[in-house]
Write a protein that holds these residues in place. Structure first.
Motif, PDB file in Angstrom:
ATOM      1  N   GLN A  42       0.836  -1.197   0.000  1.00  0.00           N
ATOM      2  CA  GLN A  42       0.000   0.000   0.000  1.00  0.00           C
ATOM      3  C   GLN A  42       0.878   1.256   0.000  1.00  0.00           C
ATOM      4  O   GLN A  42       0.624   2.192  -0.763  1.00  0.00           O
ATOM      5  N   ARG A  43       1.891   1.272   0.833  1.00  0.00           N
ATOM      6  CA  ARG A  43       2.782   2.438   0.879  1.00  0.00           C
ATOM      7  C   ARG A  43       3.483   2.650  -0.464  1.00  0.00           C
ATOM      8  O   ARG A  43       3.631   3.788  -0.928  1.00  0.00           O
ATOM      9  N   ALA A  44       3.883   1.561  -1.118  1.00  0.00           N
ATOM     10  CA  ALA A  44       4.534   1.664  -2.426  1.00  0.00           C
ATOM     11  C   ALA A  44       3.570   2.225  -3.472  1.00  0.00           C
ATOM     12  O   ALA A  44       3.951   3.066  -4.297  1.00  0.00           O
ATOM     13  N   ALA A  45       2.315   1.778  -3.427  1.00  0.00           N
ATOM     14  CA  ALA A  45       1.315   2.275  -4.374  1.00  0.00           C
ATOM     15  C   ALA A  45       1.052   3.763  -4.148  1.00  0.00           C
ATOM     16  O   ALA A  45       0.916   4.530  -5.113  1.00  0.00           O
ATOM     17  N   ILE A  46       0.987   4.179  -2.902  1.00  0.00           N
ATOM     18  CA  ILE A  46       0.799   5.599  -2.593  1.00  0.00           C
ATOM     19  C   ILE A  46       1.967   6.415  -3.143  1.00  0.00           C
ATOM     20  O   ILE A  46       1.766   7.440  -3.806  1.00  0.00           O
ATOM     21  N   ARG A  47       3.194   5.954  -2.880  1.00  0.00           N
ATOM     22  CA  ARG A  47       4.373   6.681  -3.378  1.00  0.00           C
ATOM     23  C   ARG A  47       4.384   6.752  -4.902  1.00  0.00           C
ATOM     24  O   ARG A  47       4.676   7.803  -5.491  1.00  0.00           O
ATOM     25  N   ALA A  48       4.049   5.638  -5.564  1.00  0.00           N
ATOM     26  CA  ALA A  48       4.063   5.609  -7.028  1.00  0.00           C
ATOM     27  C   ALA A  48       3.008   6.541  -7.613  1.00  0.00           C
ATOM     28  O   ALA A  48       3.274   7.262  -8.583  1.00  0.00           O
ATOM     29  N   CYS A  49       1.817   6.540  -7.029  1.00  0.00           N
ATOM     30  CA  CYS A  49       0.757   7.433  -7.518  1.00  0.00           C
ATOM     31  C   CYS A  49       1.139   8.894  -7.306  1.00  0.00           C
ATOM     32  O   CYS A  49       0.937   9.729  -8.191  1.00  0.00           O
ATOM     33  N   ARG A  50       1.692   9.201  -6.144  1.00  0.00           N
ATOM     34  CA  ARG A  50       2.139  10.582  -5.885  1.00  0.00           C
ATOM     35  C   ARG A  50       3.200  11.000  -6.903  1.00  0.00           C
ATOM     36  O   ARG A  50       3.176  12.127  -7.403  1.00  0.00           O
ATOM     37  N   ALA A  51       4.133  10.102  -7.183  1.00  0.00           N
ATOM     38  CA  ALA A  51       5.192  10.415  -8.146  1.00  0.00           C
ATOM     39  C   ALA A  51       4.610  10.657  -9.543  1.00  0.00           C
ATOM     40  O   ALA A  51       5.034  11.566 -10.254  1.00  0.00           O
ATOM     41  N   ALA A  52       3.622   9.862  -9.921  1.00  0.00           N
ATOM     42  CA  ALA A  52       2.989  10.055 -11.230  1.00  0.00           C
ATOM     43  C   ALA A  52       2.225  11.368 -11.279  1.00  0.00           C
ATOM     44  O   ALA A  52       2.265  12.092 -12.277  1.00  0.00           O
ATOM     45  N   LEU A  53       1.524  11.689 -10.190  1.00  0.00           N
ATOM     46  CA  LEU A  53       0.783  12.947 -10.145  1.00  0.00           C
ATOM     47  C   LEU A  53       1.724  14.150 -10.201  1.00  0.00           C
ATOM     48  O   LEU A  53       1.365  15.196 -10.745  1.00  0.00           O
ATOM     49  N   ALA A  54       2.926  13.991  -9.665  1.00  0.00           N
ATOM     50  CA  ALA A  54       3.920  15.065  -9.696  1.00  0.00           C
ATOM     51  C   ALA A  54       4.679  15.112 -11.019  1.00  0.00           C
ATOM     52  O   ALA A  54       5.451  16.028 -11.260  1.00  0.00           O
ATOM     53  N   ASP A  56       6.861  12.772 -11.986  1.00  0.00           N
ATOM     54  CA  ASP A  56       8.165  12.133 -11.852  1.00  0.00           C
ATOM     55  C   ASP A  56       8.233  10.763 -12.520  1.00  0.00           C
ATOM     56  O   ASP A  56       9.320  10.305 -12.881  1.00  0.00           O
ATOM     57  N   VAL A  57       7.099  10.079 -12.639  1.00  0.00           N
ATOM     58  CA  VAL A  57       7.010   8.801 -13.360  1.00  0.00           C
ATOM     59  C   VAL A  57       5.753   8.837 -14.215  1.00  0.00           C
ATOM     60  O   VAL A  57       4.871   9.670 -13.984  1.00  0.00           O
ATOM     61  N   ASP A  58       5.670   7.943 -15.180  1.00  0.00           N
ATOM     62  CA  ASP A  58       4.472   7.930 -16.027  1.00  0.00           C
ATOM     63  C   ASP A  58       3.335   7.146 -15.367  1.00  0.00           C
ATOM     64  O   ASP A  58       3.538   6.424 -14.390  1.00  0.00           O
ATOM     65  N   ALA A  59       2.147   7.329 -15.898  1.00  0.00           N
ATOM     66  CA  ALA A  59       0.947   6.706 -15.333  1.00  0.00           C
ATOM     67  C   ALA A  59       1.048   5.183 -15.325  1.00  0.00           C
ATOM     68  O   ALA A  59       0.601   4.528 -14.383  1.00  0.00           O
ATOM     69  N   GLU A  60       1.628   4.599 -16.364  1.00  0.00           N
ATOM     70  CA  GLU A  60       1.702   3.142 -16.442  1.00  0.00           C
ATOM     71  C   GLU A  60       2.648   2.557 -15.397  1.00  0.00           C
ATOM     72  O   GLU A  60       2.445   1.437 -14.932  1.00  0.00           O
ATOM     73  N   THR A  61       3.673   3.304 -15.015  1.00  0.00           N
ATOM     74  CA  THR A  61       4.558   2.848 -13.929  1.00  0.00           C
ATOM     75  C   THR A  61       3.785   2.802 -12.615  1.00  0.00           C
ATOM     76  O   THR A  61       3.844   1.806 -11.889  1.00  0.00           O
ATOM     77  N   ALA A  62       3.044   3.861 -12.330  1.00  0.00           N
ATOM     78  CA  ALA A  62       2.225   3.891 -11.121  1.00  0.00           C
ATOM     79  C   ALA A  62       1.185   2.786 -11.161  1.00  0.00           C
ATOM     80  O   ALA A  62       0.917   2.132 -10.150  1.00  0.00           O
ATOM     81  N   GLY A  64       1.409  -0.136 -12.572  1.00  0.00           N
ATOM     82  CA  GLY A  64       2.043  -1.417 -12.265  1.00  0.00           C
ATOM     83  C   GLY A  64       2.213  -1.639 -10.774  1.00  0.00           C
ATOM     84  O   GLY A  64       1.961  -2.732 -10.257  1.00  0.00           O
ATOM     85  N   VAL A  65       2.599  -0.599 -10.057  1.00  0.00           N
ATOM     86  CA  VAL A  65       2.767  -0.704  -8.603  1.00  0.00           C
ATOM     87  C   VAL A  65       1.406  -0.868  -7.932  1.00  0.00           C
ATOM     88  O   VAL A  65       1.244  -1.678  -7.011  1.00  0.00           O
ATOM     89  N   PHE A  66       0.402  -0.127  -8.403  1.00  0.00           N
ATOM     90  CA  PHE A  66      -0.940  -0.258  -7.840  1.00  0.00           C
ATOM     91  C   PHE A  66      -1.490  -1.662  -8.085  1.00  0.00           C
ATOM     92  O   PHE A  66      -2.095  -2.254  -7.198  1.00  0.00           O
ATOM     93  N   VAL A  67      -1.288  -2.199  -9.273  1.00  0.00           N
ATOM     94  CA  VAL A  67      -1.766  -3.547  -9.595  1.00  0.00           C
ATOM     95  C   VAL A  67      -1.124  -4.572  -8.666  1.00  0.00           C
ATOM     96  O   VAL A  67      -1.801  -5.503  -8.197  1.00  0.00           O
TER      97      VAL A  67
END
Length: 95
Positions: A42-54, A56-62, A64-67
């Protein structure tokens, strides 16, 4: 900025086997921060989504972590999936 769409939406089970479709990073982010718990996934998914929203990473990377989070919590709807409550009633556990 929040409407970073996924190429293909994510579908997850909520409540008592009701499907929910997540179309964007913002949808996934809202879902994962509302989820009860504090697991590493869950913490990894939160970090990945935040990074995508900022940006810093693309939506598909986030995605993958959410999945990975959703799969670990057994809420990811894979193709042809049946709601967990239906599976449990079809195969009752014996004491």
């Amino acid at each position: 900025m929040f409407a970073k769409p996924f190429e293909k939406p994510i579908r997850v089970w909520v409540g008592l086997g009701f499907p929910r479709q997540l179309n964007t990073v913002a949808d996934a982010y809202q879902f994962v921060i509302d989820w009860c718990g504090n697991s590493p996934e869950q913490r990894a998914a939160i970090r990945a989504c935040r990074a995508a929203l900022a940006g810093d990473v693309d939506a598909e990377t986030a995605k993958g972590v959410f999945v990975a989070f959703a799969r670990k919590k057994d809420i990811l709807i894979e193709d042809g999936a049946v709601p967990p409550t239906v599976l449990e009633s079809a195969h009752p556990k014996h004491a």
